[in-house]
Design an enzyme around this catalytic site. Structure first.
Site, PDB file in Angstrom:
ATOM      1  N   GLU A 168     -17.869  18.220 -28.772  1.00 13.72           N
ATOM      2  CA  GLU A 168     -18.276  16.952 -28.167  1.00 13.72           C
ATOM      3  C   GLU A 168     -19.686  17.039 -27.574  1.00 13.72           C
ATOM      4  OE1 GLU A 168     -14.978  14.729 -27.036  1.00 13.72           O
ATOM      5  OE2 GLU A 168     -15.939  13.883 -25.274  1.00 13.72           O
TER       6      GLU A 168
ATOM      7  N   GLU B 138     -22.075  16.729 -30.393  1.00 11.82           N
ATOM      8  CA  GLU B 138     -22.158  15.349 -30.856  1.00 11.82           C
ATOM      9  C   GLU B 138     -23.033  14.510 -29.913  1.00 11.82           C
ATOM     10  OE1 GLU B 138     -18.253  13.643 -31.157  1.00 11.82           O
ATOM     11  OE2 GLU B 138     -18.950  11.883 -32.273  1.00 11.82           O
TER      12      GLU B 138
ATOM     13  N   CYS C  14     -10.157  12.140 -26.420  1.00 10.50           N
ATOM     14  CA  CYS C  14      -8.985  13.031 -26.312  1.00 10.50           C
ATOM     15  C   CYS C  14      -7.729  12.341 -25.791  1.00 10.50           C
ATOM     16  CB  CYS C  14      -9.297  14.290 -25.529  1.00 10.50           C
ATOM     17  SG  CYS C  14     -10.342  14.038 -24.132  1.00 10.50           S
TER      18      CYS C  14
ATOM     19  N   SER D 184     -16.056   9.357 -29.980  1.00 11.61           N
ATOM     20  CA  SER D 184     -16.288  10.698 -30.511  1.00 11.61           C
ATOM     21  C   SER D 184     -15.384  10.989 -31.710  1.00 11.61           C
ATOM     22  CB  SER D 184     -16.009  11.713 -29.404  1.00 11.61           C
ATOM     23  OG  SER D 184     -15.942  13.012 -29.953  1.00 11.61           O
TER      24      SER D 184
ATOM     25  N   LYS E 285       1.078  11.154 -26.794  1.00 11.66           N
ATOM     26  CA  LYS E 285       0.779  12.315 -27.643  1.00 11.66           C
ATOM     27  C   LYS E 285       1.757  12.419 -28.809  1.00 11.66           C
ATOM     28  CE  LYS E 285      -2.900  14.159 -25.853  1.00 11.66           C
ATOM     29  NZ  LYS E 285      -4.093  14.433 -26.671  1.00 11.66           N
TER      30      LYS E 285
ATOM     31  N   GLU F 110       0.243  10.239 -31.359  1.00 10.50           N
ATOM     32  CA  GLU F 110      -0.967  10.872 -31.899  1.00 10.50           C
ATOM     33  C   GLU F 110      -0.568  11.924 -32.933  1.00 10.50           C
ATOM     34  OE1 GLU F 110      -3.182  13.313 -29.140  1.00 10.50           O
ATOM     35  OE2 GLU F 110      -4.952  13.298 -30.391  1.00 10.50           O
TER      36      GLU F 110
ATOM     37  N   GLU G 105      -3.803  10.860 -40.073  1.00 11.31           N
ATOM     38  CA  GLU G 105      -5.031  11.679 -40.104  1.00 11.31           C
ATOM     39  C   GLU G 105      -4.756  13.147 -39.792  1.00 11.31           C
ATOM     40  OE1 GLU G 105      -4.639   8.848 -38.350  1.00 11.31           O
ATOM     41  OE2 GLU G 105      -6.531   7.766 -38.090  1.00 11.31           O
TER      42      GLU G 105
ATOM     43  N   CYS H 237      -4.563  12.956 -16.925  1.00 13.69           N
ATOM     44  CA  CYS H 237      -3.277  13.452 -17.458  1.00 13.69           C
ATOM     45  C   CYS H 237      -2.329  13.995 -16.388  1.00 13.69           C
ATOM     46  CB  CYS H 237      -3.522  14.537 -18.488  1.00 13.69           C
ATOM     47  SG  CYS H 237      -4.559  14.014 -19.842  1.00 13.69           S
TER      48      CYS H 237
HETATM   49 FE1  SF4 Z   1      -4.094   9.741 -21.963  1.00 16.21          FE
HETATM   50 FE2  SF4 Z   1      -2.396   9.623 -19.947  1.00 16.21          FE
HETATM   51 FE3  SF4 Z   1      -1.729  10.920 -22.157  1.00 16.21          FE
HETATM   52 FE4  SF4 Z   1      -3.588  11.934 -20.551  1.00 16.21          FE
HETATM   53  S1  SF4 Z   1      -1.449  11.635 -20.066  1.00 16.21           S
HETATM   54  S2  SF4 Z   1      -3.704  11.801 -22.796  1.00 16.21           S
HETATM   55  S3  SF4 Z   1      -4.584  10.092 -19.787  1.00 16.21           S
HETATM   56  S4  SF4 Z   1      -2.109   8.725 -21.993  1.00 16.21           S
END
Ligand code: SF4
Length: 372
Positions: free
Chosen positions: A86, A89, A107, A127, A162, A165, A170, A306
């Site tokens: 990052e 970049e 992220c 990013s 997550k 994700e 991808e 987080c």
């Molecule tokens: Fe995003 Fe909250 Fe997950 Fe952290 S805990 S990656 S801030 S959604």
């Protein structure tokens, strides 16, 4: 155990993956690796008999080993890779004069989703770095690709976003996700309880090699402002402890939902905004659209970052602060503070990553949008 975990937004009900992970651990034909996100280590407290914000990484490693995981790693190592990519970049954009718009961090998957839905025109400025979880998963799957066993990779994360994700197209190779299962902190707590381990009495243990080194910069990713501070440590020319200490006072730390900081890069002043909470993000975007200039914008969907993720045990704001402090003290204990000084990085760039940085560490959310 519980059958479902509620999504923090209330929009979806997320499946509990603990049963599936136990099954993979007990399968003799699998090699199960796991990575633990920075924010998880300071959030197990109350549920497992520790103090709020206490850094429990050593105990988590000991517990995961007793539960039967084969290889145990720390997402902070993945975060070091993210910092390097990052920063490169960011500096490239500035050098090429392409910084009329800021570079937005990538992220937090809840932020990426939000941007895709509500601000698709900003995607070219997000990013291309994969998140630390995804970068590290690519590396781990590569490292063990010659194993005779079926590889399973689990990530212990502070949020349910997550899980989505990890399931994105991808991040699949030949139809298989790099991260096979995401467990939230609450699911980890449940599994520790199910295994009968007395967590508070465990002796702390170290994470496994060959990916056993990470820096303080990687650890602070779990709290709002941490990604920015980590990137700043990488880009400033003065790497002395005094210089790093002064970065902590630029305005990047603290639980405020909107923070601003500036640092000198050569003879240029870099302007940075750090926001947590999606409402704060959209307010900032409107300000940027009406002409306000920033070079870098860090966005985390959860207020405070987080440490306050939807998959963590819920706490009030003072305890949230203790979690943040817990990560900053973990940073203090790390003898390496800046990601480029992590000796593992050199090994990775000369080895697994040689000629494959784009393939393994980046993602193009913007072009996917255009292709639709
Ligand atoms: Fe995003 Fe909250 Fe997950 Fe952290 S805990 S990656 S801030 S959604």
């Amino acid at each position: 155990g519980q059958c479902a975990l509620a999504c923090p937004t209330g929009a979806i009900v997320v499946k509990d993956d603990t049963r599936k992970v136990w099954k993979e651990i007990y399968d003799k034909n699998t090699r199960v690796s796991v990575q633990i996100a920075p924010a998880v280590r300071v959030a197990l407290g109350k549920e497992l008999g520790l103090n709020d914000g206490e850094n429990a990484i050593g105990k988590i490693v000991a517990a995961l080993r007793r539960m039967g995981f084969d290889d145990i790693f720390d997402t902070s190592t993945g975060a070091d890779l993210t910092v390097l990519e990052e920063s490169a970049e960011l500096l490239k954009r500035i050098k090429e004069g392409k910084n009329d718009m800021p570079l937005f961090t990538s992220c937090c998957p809840a932020w990426v989703n939000y941007c895709e839905k509500f601000y698709p025109e900003l995607l070219p400025h997000v990013s291309t770095c994969r998140s630390p979880m995804q970068m590290f998963a690519s590396i781990i799957k590569e490292e063990y690709s010659t194993s005779s066993k079926r590889l399973v990779h689990v990530a212990v994360m502070p949020c349910t976003a997550k899980k989505f994700e990890a399931a994105r197209e991808e991040f699949k190779v030949n139809g298989v996700s790099n991260v096979d299962y995401v467990l939230t902190t609450q699911e980890l707590i449940q599994m520790i309880k199910e295994s009968g381990i007395v967590f508070s009495e465990l002796e702390p243990e170290a994470i496994d090699m060959p990916f056993g080194t990470y820096t303080g910069a990687g650890v602070i990713f779990g709290v709002t402002g941490g990604v920015t501070e980590a990137v700043l440590r990488r880009v400033v020319s003065d790497k002395s402890p005094t210089s790093f200490r002064s970065l902590a006072y630029t305005g990047v730390r603290g639980m405020k939902g909107v923070k601003e900081a500036s640092v000198m890069y050569g003879d240029r002043k870099l302007r940075i905004a750090v926001v947590s909470g999606l409402k704060n993000a959209s307010d900032l975007i409107e300000r940027i659209k009406s002409g306000e200039h920033y070079d870098l914008v860090e966005v985390m969907a959860c207020p405070g970052g987080c440490i306050n993720g939807g998959g963590q045990p819920f706490v009030q704001s003072e305890e949230r602060e203790k979690r943040g402090k817990g990560l900053y003290s973990a940073d203090k204990l790390c003898n390496i503070k800046s990601s480029e000084e992590n000796p593992l990085m050199m090994t990775l760039y000369k080895g697994i990553l040689k000629g494959r940085v784009h393939e393994l560490l980046h993602v193009d959310y913007a072009s996917k949008k255009e292709a639709k």
